[in-house]
Design a protein around this motif. Structure first.
Motif, short mmCIF file in Angstrom:
data_model
loop_
_atom_site.label_atom_id
_atom_site.label_comp_id
_atom_site.label_asym_id
_atom_site.label_seq_id
_atom_site.Cartn_x
_atom_site.Cartn_y
_atom_site.Cartn_z
N GLU A 185 0.33 -0.93 0.04
CA GLU A 185 0.17 0.47 0.14
C GLU A 185 0.49 1.29 -0.37
O GLU A 185 0.66 2.41 -0.21
CB GLU A 185 -0.81 0.67 1.18
N LYS A 186 2.35 1.12 0.27
CA LYS A 186 3.29 2.26 0.35
C LYS A 186 2.89 2.63 1.84
O LYS A 186 2.57 4.23 1.52
CB LYS A 186 2.84 2.88 -0.45
N VAL A 187 2.66 2.19 3.01
CA VAL A 187 2.00 3.19 4.05
C VAL A 187 3.11 2.61 4.69
O VAL A 187 3.14 1.42 5.32
CB VAL A 187 0.48 2.76 3.92
N PRO A 211 10.14 4.63 3.21
CA PRO A 211 10.41 6.09 1.97
C PRO A 211 9.54 6.98 2.04
O PRO A 211 9.06 7.05 1.54
CB PRO A 211 10.42 4.78 1.20
N LEU A 212 9.88 7.96 2.97
CA LEU A 212 8.66 8.88 3.09
C LEU A 212 8.85 10.01 1.76
O LEU A 212 7.83 10.29 1.35
CB LEU A 212 9.49 10.38 4.12
N GLN A 213 9.52 10.06 0.61
CA GLN A 213 9.19 10.75 -0.18
C GLN A 213 8.68 9.95 -1.28
O GLN A 213 7.34 10.35 -2.03
CB GLN A 213 10.59 10.87 -1.26
N ILE A 218 0.20 7.49 6.35
CA ILE A 218 0.68 7.06 7.34
C ILE A 218 -0.22 6.87 8.42
O ILE A 218 -1.31 7.39 8.03
CB ILE A 218 1.79 8.19 7.91
N VAL A 219 -0.11 5.54 9.12
CA VAL A 219 -1.30 5.48 9.67
C VAL A 219 -0.43 5.35 11.39
O VAL A 219 0.28 4.39 11.40
CB VAL A 219 -1.67 3.98 9.06
N VAL A 266 8.42 15.78 8.88
CA VAL A 266 7.52 15.15 8.35
C VAL A 266 7.04 15.35 7.02
O VAL A 266 6.48 16.08 7.65
CB VAL A 266 6.71 14.06 9.28
N PRO A 267 7.49 15.11 5.38
CA PRO A 267 6.11 15.37 4.68
C PRO A 267 5.10 15.22 5.13
O PRO A 267 4.71 14.88 5.57
CB PRO A 267 6.98 15.28 3.59
#
Length: 379
Positions: A185-187, A211-213, A218-219, A266-267
Motif C-alpha cells: 500500500e506504500k503506507v 521511504p517518506l518521499q 501514514i497510519v 515529516v512531509p
C-alpha cells in the motif's frame, strides 16, 4: 525515629503552605499530633512518619480528585518504575470514573489483554476485596505483585456482564513504539502504546525508516493508548504539525501555557490516526493537535476524555511525594477534552466477535481514495 517536635512542625508546615503570616488554621494538626503521643494507648506503636503520611494523604484525598495523590516513598518508587515501562503486574492502565476503578486500556501482549480485560471495564473487586472507596494507588498496589503470582479481578463489562478473571502477574516490558512498512500500500504503520520519555525518539526512528518521499500515507495507531508524559506527546505531534500550538494548558499557578511545534519534519502526506475509547490523556493531545491543524484525520471511535494535567509539586525528605492535578488542557482550537473526548471524522463501529481490523481497513481505504477530508464529524 524522627524527633517529635520536628515532625509536628513539618506536618503543620507542609499543610499550611501558602497560609498568611500568623494564620492558625492548621495549628490544630500540631495539637492533634501531641495529643496522640500524650493520650493514645498505643502511641509507642505509631511512627511519626505514619502520622505525617496519614495527615498529608487525608488532605490530598479531601480534594475528591482521583488524579491527585500522596505517595509514600515506596509508592513513589513504584510509580516512577511504571513510567519506565517495566514493572511486575498484569498490564492495564486504570482511572477513577464516577467513583469506580475503571480500565482505560489493557496493553497489548499482556495478561490483562489475554484474559479479556477491556477498555471501560469496572473493576468491582481485587482478590475478592471490593474496590468501593479505593484510590488509584491502592488499586494499583493490589493489582501489581510478584511475578508468577495470581490476582483475580472481578470486572463488569460495558454490556453489564460480570466476570471473575484470574491473571498471572508477569514482568511487564512495554516498548512504546512499534512500526512496519506496508509496501503493497506504500503506507507506514506506527503503533504508539504509551508516551514515555523515549517515545519521541523511537517515533522519529520509525518514521525515518520509511521511504517518506514515496509514501502514500501514514497510519498512527493510538488505540488503547492511555497517555503518559505531556512533553512526549508534544514532541511526537511536532513531527506532523507545522509551526503552531500543540496544546493549551490552563491552571491557577501558571495561568495559560501553550506548547507549540517548531515545525514538522515529516512531509505533508496523508496521516490517519486510529483512536478508540481507550485513547486517553497524552494520546488525545497528539490526536487533537493533528486533527485541529488538519494535518490528518481520526478514524475509529470517540476517545476516553481525560483532559487534565498532573505534576509532582513536592518531594518529602523521606522520599514521599505529592502529585496534583495542576491544570486542564485544550486542543489548539480551544476544544475541551475532559469528560468529552475527541470524535473521529471516520466513525467505525466494531461488533462483538468481528474478525479483522475494521479501523485499519477504513484508514487504508481513506488513503487509497486520495485522503479526502470528511465533513462534520471531527471538529
Amino acid at each position: 525515629m524522627v524527633r517529635k517536635s520536628f515532625v509536628a512542625l513539618l506536618l503543620v508546615g507542609v499543610l499550611a503552605i501558602g497560609a498568611a503570616p500568623g494564620d492558625t488554621l492548621f495549628s490544630p494538626l500540631g495539637q492533634v499530633y501531641q495529643l496522640i503521643h500524650d493520650y493514645y494507648y498505643r502511641a509507642d506503636k505509631i511512627s511519626d512518619s505514619t502520622l505525617l503520611h496519614g495527615a498529608i494523604r487525608g488532605v490530598v484525598e479531601s480534594l475528591g480528585d482521583p488524579y491527585s495523590t500522596f505517595f509514600t516513598p515506596e509508592e513513589y518508587q513504584s510509580w516512577e518504575e511504571s513510567l519506565s515501562g517495566e514493572y511486575s503486574g498484569v498490564g492495564i492502565e486504570i482511572t477513577l470514573r464516577d467513583g469506580r476503578i475503571t480500565v482505560v486500556a489493557p496493553f497489548p501482549g499482556t495478561p490483562a489483554e489475554a484474559g479479556g480485560i477491556r477498555p471501560g471495564d469496572w473493576i468491582q473487586a481485587v482478590d475478592g476485596e471490593l474496590t468501593e472507596g479505593w484510590t488509584l494507588e491502592k488499586a494499583s498496589s493490589h493489582i501489581r505483585g510478584p511475578e508468577g503470582t495470581v490476582v483475580v479481578l472481578t470486572v463488569q463489562h460495558d454490556d453489564g456482564t460480570v466476570e471473575e478473571i484470574p491473571l498471572v502477574r508477569q514482568k511487564i516490558q512495554i516498548e512504546s513504539v512499534c512500526s512496519e512498512y506496508r509496501a503493497e500500500e506504500k503506507v507506514g504503520y506506527v503503533q504508539i502504546l504509551r508516551f514515555d520519555f523515549d517515545t519521541p525518539g523511537l517515533l522519529g526512528r520509525a518514521l525515518f525508516s520509511f521511504p517518506l518521499q514515496d509514501l502514500a500515507g501514514i497510519v498512527i495507531d493510538l488505540r488503547n493508548n492511555p497517555g503518559g508524559i505531556l512533553s512526549a506527546a508534544v514532541e511526537s505531534a511536532s513531527y506532523f504539525v507545522d509551526r503552531g500550538p500543540i496544546v493549551r494548558v490552563q491552571g491557577p499557578s501558571f495561568g495559560e501555557r501553550t506548547y507549540s511545534s517548531r515545525g514538522n519534519s515529516v512531509p505533508n502526506i496523508p496521516v490517519a490516526i486510529m483512536v478508540n475509547e481507550g485513547t486517553a490523556s497524552a494520546a488525545e493531545i497528539m490526536a487533537g493537535a493533528i486533527q485541529d491543524h488538519s494535518m490528518g484525520i481520526l478514524v475509529g471511535r470517540p476517545t476516553f476524555g481525560k483532559g487534565l494535567v498532573q505534576e509532582i509539586v513536592m518531594r518529602l525528605p523521606d522520599g514521599g511525594a505529592i502529585k496534583l492535578t495542576t491544570g486542564e488542557y485544550f486542543t489548539p482550537l480551544g476544544r475541551t477534552v475532559h469528560d468529552v473526548g475527541l470524535t473521529p471524522e471516520i466513525l467505525v463501529e466494531r461488533t462483538e466477535g468481528e474478525e479483522g481490523d475494521p479501523e485499519l481497513e477504513a484508514a487504508l481505504a481513506w488513503i487509497r481514495d486520495g485522503a479526502p477530508i470528511p465533513v462534520g464529524a471531527g471538529r
